[in-house]
Write a protein that holds these residues in place. Structure first.
Motif, PDB file in Angstrom:
ATOM      1  N   ILE A   9       1.020  -1.182   0.036  1.00 18.58           N
ATOM      2  CA  ILE A   9       0.328  -0.014   0.121  1.00 18.58           C
ATOM      3  C   ILE A   9       0.617   0.837   0.065  1.00 18.58           C
ATOM      4  N   ILE A  10       1.488   0.950   0.812  1.00 22.39           N
ATOM      5  CA  ILE A  10       3.102   2.190   1.312  1.00 22.39           C
ATOM      6  C   ILE A  10       3.626   2.608  -0.514  1.00 22.39           C
ATOM      7  N   ILE A  11       3.925   1.153  -1.452  1.00 21.53           N
ATOM      8  CA  ILE A  11       4.316   1.425  -2.538  1.00 21.53           C
ATOM      9  C   ILE A  11       3.817   2.595  -3.835  1.00 21.53           C
ATOM     10  N   LEU A  12       2.315   1.462  -3.787  1.00 23.81           N
ATOM     11  CA  LEU A  12       1.227   2.230  -4.525  1.00 23.81           C
ATOM     12  C   LEU A  12       0.517   3.779  -4.096  1.00 23.81           C
ATOM     13  N   ILE A  13       0.913   3.699  -3.081  1.00 19.87           N
ATOM     14  CA  ILE A  13       0.590   5.892  -2.311  1.00 19.87           C
ATOM     15  C   ILE A  13       1.853   6.704  -3.198  1.00 19.87           C
ATOM     16  N   VAL A  14       2.838   5.884  -2.631  1.00 21.64           N
ATOM     17  CA  VAL A  14       3.980   6.532  -3.503  1.00 21.64           C
ATOM     18  C   VAL A  14       4.486   6.576  -5.346  1.00 21.64           C
ATOM     19  N   ALA A  15       3.449   5.753  -5.861  1.00 21.45           N
ATOM     20  CA  ALA A  15       2.847   5.838  -7.135  1.00 21.45           C
ATOM     21  C   ALA A  15       2.161   6.352  -7.958  1.00 21.45           C
ATOM     22  N   LEU A  16       1.150   7.341  -6.611  1.00 22.23           N
ATOM     23  CA  LEU A  16       0.178   7.582  -7.448  1.00 22.23           C
ATOM     24  C   LEU A  16       0.159   9.028  -7.068  1.00 22.23           C
ATOM     25  N   MET A  17       0.317   9.247  -5.815  1.00 22.52           N
ATOM     26  CA  MET A  17       0.704  10.927  -5.141  1.00 22.52           C
ATOM     27  C   MET A  17       0.934  11.806  -5.989  1.00 22.52           C
ATOM     28  N   GLY A  18       1.843  11.448  -7.058  1.00 26.83           N
ATOM     29  CA  GLY A  18       1.710  13.108  -8.278  1.00 26.83           C
ATOM     30  C   GLY A  18       0.841  12.917  -9.165  1.00 26.83           C
ATOM     31  N   ALA A  19       0.180  12.256  -8.792  1.00 28.45           N
ATOM     32  CA  ALA A  19      -0.992  12.203 -10.994  1.00 28.45           C
ATOM     33  C   ALA A  19      -1.172  13.544 -10.951  1.00 28.45           C
ATOM     34  N   ILE A  20      -1.445  14.485  -9.634  1.00 24.40           N
ATOM     35  CA  ILE A  20      -2.187  15.300 -10.161  1.00 24.40           C
ATOM     36  C   ILE A  20      -1.939  16.910  -9.810  1.00 24.40           C
TER      37      ILE A  20
END
Length: 269
Positions: free
Chosen positions: A86-97
């Motif tokens: 979950i931590i890796i997932l959040i890091v991967a998605l956090m900069g999208a916007i």
């Protein structure tokens, strides 16, 4: 819907350019394989480190007790995906916007004939697809090694567990999306997103009807389906409430973009 499709394809191109379509599925596949391999070979590894491999390994195996396929597969969700995954997932998605806010692209897009709901849906579906493929690769890689090393599990339970757990990750995708609108710092998004997920997971071990309002309870239900072929109490209510949370988060994200209640660079609109 043409704008949604166009923006969706744009997001897919960005994810390919940033290599997310390569490294995120690979990371989840590694996480999925780690649990069954670690549980199977841990007694031998610890025994080899202790000097007398056979006796040490046997002692560690006795200490661990008999581990079956269901326990190992459920442990993959709770020990691998629910923590590091979950931590890796959040890091991967956090900069999208956030990246598009800070470079002015978001403001530019919203001045075009593009509605806020089209932008949000394109982002959400693009990220949901990435999560679906990454989780699927990791989840079924785990099951492959569980099957080889421990034996089979009912496929109905495997697919049901995957579907339930995927809804929990969709909630996280929705949370990260709205956090990216509200804040302009990826570090803040990562801390709030990961911290919130950890807190929800910690309280999901409690009992009572209050778990209906805890999306992380879906993870416990996914593990329960794998372990016992059945869900926990309040599952249906928990699933419905989580789906409502997802819709509400998407609606709030659209509202914030429509009213331009977000930060761009160092300014506030």
């Amino acid at each position: 819907m043409n704008n949604v499709t166009t923006l969706f394809l744009k997001e897919q191109m960005e994810q390919w350019r940033s290599l997310k379509w390569i490294w995120l599925p690979v990371v989840f596949a590694i996480l999925g394989m780690m649990q069954p391999l670690m549980m199977y070979y841990l007694p031998e590894i610890m025994g080899a480190m202790g000097g007398d491999g056979s006796e040490q390994g046997a002692a560690i195996a006795d200490l661990m007790g008999v581990v079956n396929a269901q326990q190992v597969m459920a442990g993959t969700l709770s020990s691998q995906f629910d923590q590091l995954g979950i931590i890796i997932l959040i890091v991967a998605l956090m900069g999208a916007i956030i990246s598009e806010k800070n470079n002015g692209m978001l403001a530019f897009i919203l001045t075009r004939p593009v509605k806020a709901w089209q932008y949000i849906l394109a982002k959400w579906f693009s990220q949901a697809l990435l999560v679906f493929i990454s989780l699927g690769l990791g989840y079924f890689a785990a099951y492959y090694y569980v099957y080889l090393l421990y034996g089979g599990i009912k496929m109905a339970s495997i697919f049901a567990g995957f579907g339930i757990y995927f809804v929990w990750l969709l909630f996280i995708v929705s949370v990260v999306l709205i956090l990216g609108i509200v804040f302009r710092s990826t570090a803040v998004v990562a801390m709030i997103g990961a911290g919130g997920a950890i807190i929800l997971e910690l309280v999901s071990g409690a009992s009572g009807w209050v778990q209906i309002f805890n999306p992380a309870y879906l993870s416990a239900n996914a593990a329960s389906v794998i372990m016992t072929d059945d869900v926990k109490d309040y599952f249906v209510g928990n699933l419905m409430v989580t789906l409502c949370f997802i819709v509400a988060l998407l609606g709030l994200s659209i509202f914030l973009l429509t009213k331009k209640k977000f930060h761009i660079g160092s300014s506030h609109e």
